[in-house]
Structures are given as structure tokens and as C-alpha cells.
Enzyme design. Structure first.
Site, PDB file in Angstrom:
ATOM      1  N   GLU A 154      -0.501  -9.314  -0.742  1.00  0.00           N
ATOM      2  CA  GLU A 154      -1.929  -9.627  -0.559  1.00  0.00           C
ATOM      3  C   GLU A 154      -2.662  -9.674  -1.901  1.00  0.00           C
ATOM      4  O   GLU A 154      -3.568 -10.485  -2.091  1.00  0.00           O
ATOM      5  CB  GLU A 154      -2.554  -8.604   0.390  1.00  0.00           C
ATOM      6  CG  GLU A 154      -1.969  -8.737   1.796  1.00  0.00           C
ATOM      7  CD  GLU A 154      -2.440  -7.652   2.743  1.00  0.00           C
ATOM      8  OE1 GLU A 154      -2.072  -6.476   2.530  1.00  0.00           O
ATOM      9  OE2 GLU A 154      -3.184  -7.964   3.687  1.00  0.00           O
TER      10      GLU A 154
ATOM     11  N   ALA B 221       0.868  -1.167   0.000  1.00  0.00           N
ATOM     12  CA  ALA B 221       0.000   0.000   0.000  1.00  0.00           C
ATOM     13  C   ALA B 221       0.915   1.228   0.000  1.00  0.00           C
ATOM     14  O   ALA B 221       2.061   1.154   0.468  1.00  0.00           O
ATOM     15  CB  ALA B 221      -0.872  -0.007   1.245  1.00  0.00           C
TER      16      ALA B 221
ATOM     17  N   GLU C 292       4.317  -5.473   7.336  1.00  0.00           N
ATOM     18  CA  GLU C 292       3.512  -4.468   8.041  1.00  0.00           C
ATOM     19  C   GLU C 292       3.932  -4.261   9.489  1.00  0.00           C
ATOM     20  O   GLU C 292       3.957  -3.127   9.974  1.00  0.00           O
ATOM     21  CB  GLU C 292       2.015  -4.847   7.989  1.00  0.00           C
ATOM     22  CG  GLU C 292       1.341  -4.507   6.670  1.00  0.00           C
ATOM     23  CD  GLU C 292       1.441  -5.615   5.628  1.00  0.00           C
ATOM     24  OE1 GLU C 292       2.297  -6.514   5.787  1.00  0.00           O
ATOM     25  OE2 GLU C 292       0.679  -5.575   4.660  1.00  0.00           O
TER      26      GLU C 292
HETATM   27  N1  CO8 Z   1       4.600   3.168  -0.637  1.00  0.00           N
HETATM   28  C1  CO8 Z   1       5.034   4.333  -1.147  1.00  0.00           C
HETATM   29  N2  CO8 Z   1       6.218   4.488  -1.768  1.00  0.00           N
HETATM   30  C2  CO8 Z   1       6.994   3.402  -1.875  1.00  0.00           C
HETATM   31  C3  CO8 Z   1       6.613   2.153  -1.381  1.00  0.00           C
HETATM   32  C4  CO8 Z   1       5.342   2.048  -0.733  1.00  0.00           C
HETATM   33  N3  CO8 Z   1       4.876   0.874  -0.250  1.00  0.00           N
HETATM   34  N4  CO8 Z   1       7.611   1.268  -1.632  1.00  0.00           N
HETATM   35  C5  CO8 Z   1       8.578   1.959  -2.264  1.00  0.00           C
HETATM   36  N5  CO8 Z   1       8.223   3.243  -2.417  1.00  0.00           N
HETATM   37  C6  CO8 Z   1       8.968   4.307  -3.071  1.00  0.00           C
HETATM   38  C7  CO8 Z   1      10.144   4.756  -2.231  1.00  0.00           C
HETATM   39  O1  CO8 Z   1       9.739   5.685  -1.235  1.00  0.00           O
HETATM   40  C8  CO8 Z   1      11.043   5.376  -3.273  1.00  0.00           C
HETATM   41  O2  CO8 Z   1      10.560   6.662  -3.596  1.00  0.00           O
HETATM   42  P1  CO8 Z   1      11.621   7.902  -3.750  1.00  0.00           P
HETATM   43  O3  CO8 Z   1      12.445   7.522  -4.955  1.00  0.00           O
HETATM   44  O4  CO8 Z   1      10.738   9.071  -3.967  1.00  0.00           O
HETATM   45  O5  CO8 Z   1      12.417   7.905  -2.493  1.00  0.00           O
HETATM   46  C9  CO8 Z   1      10.800   4.489  -4.518  1.00  0.00           C
HETATM   47  O6  CO8 Z   1       9.564   3.820  -4.268  1.00  0.00           O
HETATM   48  C10 CO8 Z   1      11.871   3.448  -4.740  1.00  0.00           C
HETATM   49  O7  CO8 Z   1      12.011   2.711  -3.540  1.00  0.00           O
HETATM   50  P2  CO8 Z   1      13.412   2.517  -2.756  1.00  0.00           P
HETATM   51  O8  CO8 Z   1      14.342   3.624  -3.083  1.00  0.00           O
HETATM   52  O9  CO8 Z   1      13.074   2.282  -1.313  1.00  0.00           O
HETATM   53  O10 CO8 Z   1      13.918   1.178  -3.429  1.00  0.00           O
HETATM   54  P3  CO8 Z   1      14.923   0.119  -2.785  1.00  0.00           P
HETATM   55  O11 CO8 Z   1      15.332  -0.793  -3.917  1.00  0.00           O
HETATM   56  O12 CO8 Z   1      15.994   0.756  -2.025  1.00  0.00           O
HETATM   57  O13 CO8 Z   1      14.009  -0.724  -1.764  1.00  0.00           O
HETATM   58  C11 CO8 Z   1      12.032  -1.877  -1.066  1.00  0.00           C
HETATM   59  C12 CO8 Z   1      12.943  -1.484  -2.244  1.00  0.00           C
HETATM   60  C13 CO8 Z   1      12.767  -2.845  -0.137  1.00  0.00           C
HETATM   61  C14 CO8 Z   1      10.816  -2.568  -1.655  1.00  0.00           C
HETATM   62  C15 CO8 Z   1      11.647  -0.612  -0.294  1.00  0.00           C
HETATM   63  O14 CO8 Z   1      11.139   0.357  -1.214  1.00  0.00           O
HETATM   64  C16 CO8 Z   1      10.582  -0.830   0.748  1.00  0.00           C
HETATM   65  O15 CO8 Z   1      10.869  -1.359   1.817  1.00  0.00           O
HETATM   66  N6  CO8 Z   1       9.314  -0.406   0.461  1.00  0.00           N
HETATM   67  C17 CO8 Z   1       8.240  -0.506   1.387  1.00  0.00           C
HETATM   68  C18 CO8 Z   1       7.739  -1.923   1.499  1.00  0.00           C
HETATM   69  C19 CO8 Z   1       6.662  -2.033   2.522  1.00  0.00           C
HETATM   70  O16 CO8 Z   1       6.850  -1.832   3.705  1.00  0.00           O
HETATM   71  N7  CO8 Z   1       5.432  -2.405   2.090  1.00  0.00           N
HETATM   72  C20 CO8 Z   1       4.301  -2.574   2.945  1.00  0.00           C
HETATM   73  C21 CO8 Z   1       3.526  -1.313   3.037  1.00  0.00           C
HETATM   74  S1  CO8 Z   1       2.222  -1.410   4.227  1.00  0.00           S
HETATM   75  C22 CO8 Z   1       1.006  -2.239   3.417  1.00  0.00           C
HETATM   76  O17 CO8 Z   1       1.160  -2.652   2.302  1.00  0.00           O
HETATM   77  C23 CO8 Z   1      -0.255  -2.416   4.177  1.00  0.00           C
HETATM   78  C24 CO8 Z   1      -1.380  -3.034   3.350  1.00  0.00           C
HETATM   79  C25 CO8 Z   1      -2.670  -3.030   4.115  1.00  0.00           C
HETATM   80  C26 CO8 Z   1      -3.177  -1.603   4.277  1.00  0.00           C
HETATM   81  C27 CO8 Z   1      -4.457  -1.611   5.026  1.00  0.00           C
HETATM   82  C28 CO8 Z   1      -5.132  -0.245   4.977  1.00  0.00           C
HETATM   83  C29 CO8 Z   1      -4.887   0.677   6.137  1.00  0.00           C
END
Ligand code: CO8
Length: 258
Positions: free
Chosen positions: A112, A64, A132
Site C-alpha cells: 500500500e 503493518a 491481509e
Molecule cells: N509484522 C511484524 N513482524 C514481521 C512482519 C510483519 N508484517 N513481517 C515479518 N516480520 C518479522 C518476522 O516475525 C520475523 O521476526 P523473528 O525473526 O523475530 O521471528 C522477521 O520479520 C523475519 O521474517 P521471517 O522469518 O518470517 O522471514 P521469511 O523470509 O521466512 O518470510 C515473509 C518473509 C514471507 C515476508 C514473512 O515474514 C511474512 O509472511 N510476513 C508477513 C507478511 C504479511 O502478512 N504482511 C501483511 C501484514 S497485515 C497489513 O499489512 C495490514 C495493513 C493495513 C492495516 C490496517 C490497520 C488496522
């Protein structure tokens, strides 16, 4: 559509989530478009199977959109969870096979989404996880329910409580991924599987999907009752008569979908 691309060929629709700059993170717009797109595909007679994938080299869907999550209050968070659950339920209950082609990170909401699809083909670059808890959240788009049903409670809890990612090979070992293939053959492999299914009796495929999907929501006895009812209804179809006759006459069946 702003966030999704769609390509329809050979009765297969490929739906690509297209926000590569944020690793295809799911904002409310993506969720709305996914629900809308599947509603449209449901009645699209030119489409018999769907593949869902992510754009870019790196991610299927990295979750998300965390920027959106950071703005939500209690009601907003609950609404957002219900919106995602609704969209993914539409996919899970979709009457045509849906295959996730997992081309990279499938994290949080992205994992998911893959779980809601009927089958998952992973590239060797795929990484699955429900991180999460490391954000102080829990999975909210059906992950706490679907993961345990697919890989078992102990393995699901290990992933959900640790928040750790697993690679494609481990995903295959746990049953989370049906197959693991090289990135360059990911879409072809998903297409081949879809084409195989499309070559089978269309009514039988639809009812088998219904028996498994709805059966899993019931106790076993009710599930078997559903199976018998669906099995019975097939006896009235031209396709069943054709499939059985073709076998006995040693020829390939020509299914008509009725
Ligand atoms: N949301 C928003 N932006 C994101 C997300 C995300 N989930 N994942 C990556 N991005 C963005 C980064 O912020 C970055 O943006 P910017 O270039 O502007 O800084 C860009 O994408 C590229 O990402 P990274 O530079 O971080 O890339 P890396 O190769 O270094 O890392 C990862 C890749 C490991 C995937 C890393 O991006 C990461 O950890 N992302 C988040 C993963 C995460 O925690 N996902 C779970 C989110 S919570 C969720 O999904 C809950 C679902 C249920 C919701 C229920 C409703 C309330």
C-alpha cells in the site's frame, strides 16, 4: 528519526525505512515519522524528488507490524487504519515526484505504501502482495482503493481476495511496477528517473502531477476543467516562455522554477 534514514543528494531525498529485523514492518512510529518526514520535505527547497525504499536485502516493507495489529480493538484498528491512510495520502498528494524503489517484499501495508508513491521501480527480487485476507483482515491503508485504480478491478480483486504474492515480472505486466531492474541497479535507476524529471520545467512537473493525482479523484469532465485551469496558469510563468523560446531558438532551456 528512529525508524527512517534520509540521504539528500543532487536534489533527491532517499527515505529508507529502517527496521530490517522485522522486514521494515510499519508500526505507528514509522507511520508518524513518514508523515512528518514528508511534511518537512514539502517545503525543503533543496529537494525536488523523493525515493522511498527499505533497508536490508530482503524487504521493502513486509506490511503493518502484525504484533501491533494483534493488540488492537475496534477503535484502535480503525485509528490505526486512518493513521496509515493519512500518512499515505500525504505521499500520494505530495507536490514533488515520489518513486518507490521496491527492493524486496512489498506486502500488505508495504504494498500500500508503494501504491501511494507516484511510480514504482522494482528489483527482480521484489514480491508484491496484499495477504491481509490470510490473516482475517482486509487492506487498511488505501489498498482496496488504489490497487484497482492502478491495475484494474479484476486484477486487483484477484490479488486482494486470493492474498497471493506476485513477482516483479508479473507486477510489470499488470502495470503495478513501472520498470524491473537488477537489484544492484535499483537505486541508480530510480535516481536516473528522478534526475530526468528534475531536468524538466519544475512548475510544469508540479502541475502535471497535480492534474493527474487530483484528476483521478474527479470525474473526467472536472478533471479536464482542472487541466485547462492549470494549463492556463502556466502561460503566466517564466518557465513556459523559456521552454517555448528555447525550442524555437534550438537551444536547451534554462528553467528557473517560476
Ligand atoms: N509484522 C511484524 N513482524 C514481521 C512482519 C510483519 N508484517 N513481517 C515479518 N516480520 C518479522 C518476522 O516475525 C520475523 O521476526 P523473528 O525473526 O523475530 O521471528 C522477521 O520479520 C523475519 O521474517 P521471517 O522469518 O518470517 O522471514 P521469511 O523470509 O521466512 O518470510 C515473509 C518473509 C514471507 C515476508 C514473512 O515474514 C511474512 O509472511 N510476513 C508477513 C507478511 C504479511 O502478512 N504482511 C501483511 C501484514 S497485515 C497489513 O499489512 C495490514 C495493513 C493495513 C492495516 C490496517 C490497520 C488496522
Amino acid at each position: 528519526m528512529e525508524f527512517l534514514d534520509m540521504d539528500k543528494r543532487d536534489r533527491i531525498a532517499v527515505v529508507t525505512i529502517n527496521r530490517p529485523k522485522v522486514l521494515n514492518a510499519l508500526n505507528p512510529g514509522v507511520l508518524g515519522e513518514l508523515a512528518c518526514c514528508f511534511e518537512g520535505l514539502r517545503t525543503d527547497e533543496e529537494v525536488g524528488a523523493v525515493i522511498v525504499t527499505g533497508s536490508g536485502e530482503k524487504a521493502f516493507v513486509a506490511g503493518a507490524d502484525i504484533k501491533v495489529l494483534a493488540t488492537l480493538d475496534v477503535h484502535g484498528a480503525r485509528d490505526n487504519a486512518e493513521k496509515g491512510q493519512g500518512a499515505f495520502r500525504t505521499i500520494e498528494r505530495f507536490p514533488k515526484p515520489v518513486i518507490a524503489a521496491v527492493n524486496g517484499f512489498a506486502l500488505g501495508g508495504g504494498c500500500e505504501l508503494a501504491l501511494a508513491c507516484h511510480m514504482r521501480i522494482a528489483s527482480t527480487k521484489a514480491k508484491f502482495g496484499l495477504p491481509e485476507v490470510s490473516l482475517g483482515l482486509i487492506p487498511g491503508y488505501g489498498g482496496t482503493q488504489r490497487l484497482a485504480r492502478i491495475i484494474g478491478k479484476g486484477r486487483a480483486l484477484e490479488m486482494i481476495l486470493s492474498g497471493d504474492m506476485i513477482n516483479a515480472e508479473r507486477a510489470y505486466e499488470t502495470g503495478l511496477a513501472n520498470q524491473v531492474v537488477e537489484p544492484e541497479s535499483l537505486l541508480d535507476t530510480a535516481r536516473k528517473l528522478a534526475a530526468t524529471i528534475l531536468g524538466r520545467g519544475p512548475v510544469a512537473v508540479r502541475l502535471a502531477l497535480e492534474a493527474v493525482t487530483h484528476g483521478l479523484e474527479m470525474n473526467q469532465e472536472d478533471g479536464e476543467r482542472l487541466e485547462a485551469a492549470l494549463f492556463g496558469s502556466l502561460a503566466a510563468t517564466e518557465d513556459t516562455r523559456e521552454g517555448l523560446a528555447a525550442f524555437l531558438e534550438k537551444r536547451a532551456p534554462e528553467f528557473k522554477g517560476r
